[in-house]
Design a protein around this motif. Sequence first.
Motif, PDB file in Angstrom:
ATOM      1  N   TRP A 156      -0.622   3.641   1.121  1.00  0.00           N
ATOM      2  CA  TRP A 156      -0.736   2.566   2.114  1.00  0.00           C
ATOM      3  C   TRP A 156       0.166   1.440   1.627  1.00  0.00           C
ATOM      4  O   TRP A 156      -0.095   0.833   0.596  1.00  0.00           O
ATOM      5  CB  TRP A 156      -2.179   2.075   2.241  1.00  0.00           C
ATOM      6  CG  TRP A 156      -2.287   0.803   3.033  1.00  0.00           C
ATOM      7  CD1 TRP A 156      -2.504  -0.440   2.527  1.00  0.00           C
ATOM      8  CD2 TRP A 156      -2.139   0.653   4.435  1.00  0.00           C
ATOM      9  NE1 TRP A 156      -2.511  -1.365   3.540  1.00  0.00           N
ATOM     10  CE2 TRP A 156      -2.280  -0.715   4.725  1.00  0.00           C
ATOM     11  CE3 TRP A 156      -1.892   1.530   5.488  1.00  0.00           C
ATOM     12  CZ2 TRP A 156      -2.202  -1.229   6.023  1.00  0.00           C
ATOM     13  CZ3 TRP A 156      -1.803   1.029   6.778  1.00  0.00           C
ATOM     14  CH2 TRP A 156      -1.959  -0.319   7.035  1.00  0.00           C
ATOM     15  N   ARG A 157       1.259   1.213   2.353  1.00  0.00           N
ATOM     16  CA  ARG A 157       2.186   0.160   1.938  1.00  0.00           C
ATOM     17  C   ARG A 157       2.082  -1.061   2.821  1.00  0.00           C
ATOM     18  O   ARG A 157       2.856  -2.012   2.696  1.00  0.00           O
ATOM     19  CB  ARG A 157       3.617   0.681   1.829  1.00  0.00           C
ATOM     20  CG  ARG A 157       4.294   0.988   3.129  1.00  0.00           C
ATOM     21  CD  ARG A 157       5.818   1.076   3.011  1.00  0.00           C
ATOM     22  NE  ARG A 157       6.341  -0.236   2.795  1.00  0.00           N
ATOM     23  CZ  ARG A 157       7.138  -0.592   1.777  1.00  0.00           C
ATOM     24  NH1 ARG A 157       7.540   0.278   0.912  1.00  0.00           N
ATOM     25  NH2 ARG A 157       7.546  -1.828   1.639  1.00  0.00           N
ATOM     26  N   LYS A 179      -6.279  -4.533   4.511  1.00  0.00           N
ATOM     27  CA  LYS A 179      -7.069  -3.298   4.620  1.00  0.00           C
ATOM     28  C   LYS A 179      -6.289  -2.272   5.454  1.00  0.00           C
ATOM     29  O   LYS A 179      -5.750  -2.597   6.505  1.00  0.00           O
ATOM     30  CB  LYS A 179      -8.404  -3.612   5.285  1.00  0.00           C
ATOM     31  CG  LYS A 179      -9.296  -2.422   5.458  1.00  0.00           C
ATOM     32  CD  LYS A 179     -10.585  -2.804   6.180  1.00  0.00           C
ATOM     33  CE  LYS A 179     -11.411  -1.550   6.355  1.00  0.00           C
ATOM     34  NZ  LYS A 179     -11.850  -1.357   7.720  1.00  0.00           N
ATOM     35  N   PRO A 180      -6.256  -1.022   4.997  1.00  0.00           N
ATOM     36  CA  PRO A 180      -5.551   0.002   5.776  1.00  0.00           C
ATOM     37  C   PRO A 180      -6.141   0.169   7.171  1.00  0.00           C
ATOM     38  O   PRO A 180      -7.355   0.344   7.324  1.00  0.00           O
ATOM     39  CB  PRO A 180      -5.752   1.279   4.950  1.00  0.00           C
ATOM     40  CG  PRO A 180      -6.022   0.812   3.565  1.00  0.00           C
ATOM     41  CD  PRO A 180      -6.765  -0.486   3.732  1.00  0.00           C
ATOM     42  N   ALA A 230      -6.590   5.925   1.875  1.00  0.00           N
ATOM     43  CA  ALA A 230      -5.345   6.001   1.102  1.00  0.00           C
ATOM     44  C   ALA A 230      -5.640   6.300  -0.366  1.00  0.00           C
ATOM     45  O   ALA A 230      -6.561   5.714  -0.949  1.00  0.00           O
ATOM     46  CB  ALA A 230      -4.581   4.691   1.209  1.00  0.00           C
ATOM     47  N   THR A 288      -2.306   2.248  -2.882  1.00  0.00           N
ATOM     48  CA  THR A 288      -1.691   1.149  -2.148  1.00  0.00           C
ATOM     49  C   THR A 288      -0.364   0.845  -2.809  1.00  0.00           C
ATOM     50  O   THR A 288      -0.094   1.299  -3.938  1.00  0.00           O
ATOM     51  CB  THR A 288      -2.572  -0.124  -2.193  1.00  0.00           C
ATOM     52  OG1 THR A 288      -2.634  -0.581  -3.563  1.00  0.00           O
ATOM     53  CG2 THR A 288      -3.969   0.135  -1.647  1.00  0.00           C
ATOM     54  N   LYS A 289       0.444   0.047  -2.137  1.00  0.00           N
ATOM     55  CA  LYS A 289       1.726  -0.330  -2.750  1.00  0.00           C
ATOM     56  C   LYS A 289       1.487  -1.077  -4.060  1.00  0.00           C
ATOM     57  O   LYS A 289       2.232  -0.931  -5.007  1.00  0.00           O
ATOM     58  CB  LYS A 289       2.594  -1.138  -1.791  1.00  0.00           C
ATOM     59  CG  LYS A 289       2.038  -2.479  -1.412  1.00  0.00           C
ATOM     60  CD  LYS A 289       2.928  -3.190  -0.415  1.00  0.00           C
ATOM     61  CE  LYS A 289       2.269  -4.478   0.062  1.00  0.00           C
ATOM     62  NZ  LYS A 289       3.031  -5.110   1.118  1.00  0.00           N
ATOM     63  N   GLU A 290       0.391  -1.840  -4.121  1.00  0.00           N
ATOM     64  CA  GLU A 290       0.070  -2.572  -5.357  1.00  0.00           C
ATOM     65  C   GLU A 290      -0.241  -1.618  -6.507  1.00  0.00           C
ATOM     66  O   GLU A 290       0.144  -1.875  -7.657  1.00  0.00           O
ATOM     67  CB  GLU A 290      -1.105  -3.534  -5.134  1.00  0.00           C
ATOM     68  CG  GLU A 290      -0.788  -4.727  -4.239  1.00  0.00           C
ATOM     69  CD  GLU A 290      -0.843  -4.404  -2.746  1.00  0.00           C
ATOM     70  OE1 GLU A 290      -0.332  -5.231  -1.959  1.00  0.00           O
ATOM     71  OE2 GLU A 290      -1.385  -3.351  -2.368  1.00  0.00           O
ATOM     72  N   ASP A 291      -0.930  -0.520  -6.194  1.00  0.00           N
ATOM     73  CA  ASP A 291      -1.214   0.483  -7.230  1.00  0.00           C
ATOM     74  C   ASP A 291       0.076   0.990  -7.854  1.00  0.00           C
ATOM     75  O   ASP A 291       0.172   1.164  -9.073  1.00  0.00           O
ATOM     76  CB  ASP A 291      -1.964   1.686  -6.653  1.00  0.00           C
ATOM     77  CG  ASP A 291      -3.378   1.366  -6.211  1.00  0.00           C
ATOM     78  OD1 ASP A 291      -3.990   0.443  -6.773  1.00  0.00           O
ATOM     79  OD2 ASP A 291      -3.857   2.059  -5.296  1.00  0.00           O
TER      80      ASP A 291
END
Length: 176
Positions: A147-148, A152-153, A165, A168-171
């Motif tokens: 999820w980029r 919230k997705p 997801a 996430t992009k943060e991950d």
Amino acid sequence: MTYSKQQLARQIAEAATLRGEFLLRSGQTSERYFDKYRFEGIPSLLKPMARAMAELVPPETEILAGLELGGIPLVTAISLEMGLPAAFVRKQAKTYGTCRAIEGQDVTDRRITFIEDVITTGGAVKDAFHLAVAEQANVLAVVCAIWRGDGKPQIQGVSQLPVHAVFTKEDLEDGR
């Protein structure tokens, strides 16, 4: 090879993160791009990603439906992992042969879960949702690798569709 979620995030980020200026399908621009084909083509990353995605599939799912093009390797791998049949969702119905938008399985009156690679706003998922509803499928959720998007997705225009997801992009940015 077995990875923890943090290790898999690190490996995916190393394999798939590109830097530059990229135009996304959503129309947004980004200095960071997650090239899913760079991890989907590596068996040692695809297999643990499929396992992680399989854990997010709703248990009542009857058919996994991968979105063209990046969702196709993922849905195939998850299908092998779970033993569930896979369907393949085109961007639009083809104009020859079966003239169908969803190939591989009859989704009429079946509970399906979409499989997607990277989602920012969900435009491709929204389009696939409308194709599946037109074929009388019951779409339960969408499971994505990354999820980029912001917050919230959720899928713009189909907010009732749950989005699960793995990362996430943060991950991936943090190497979590």
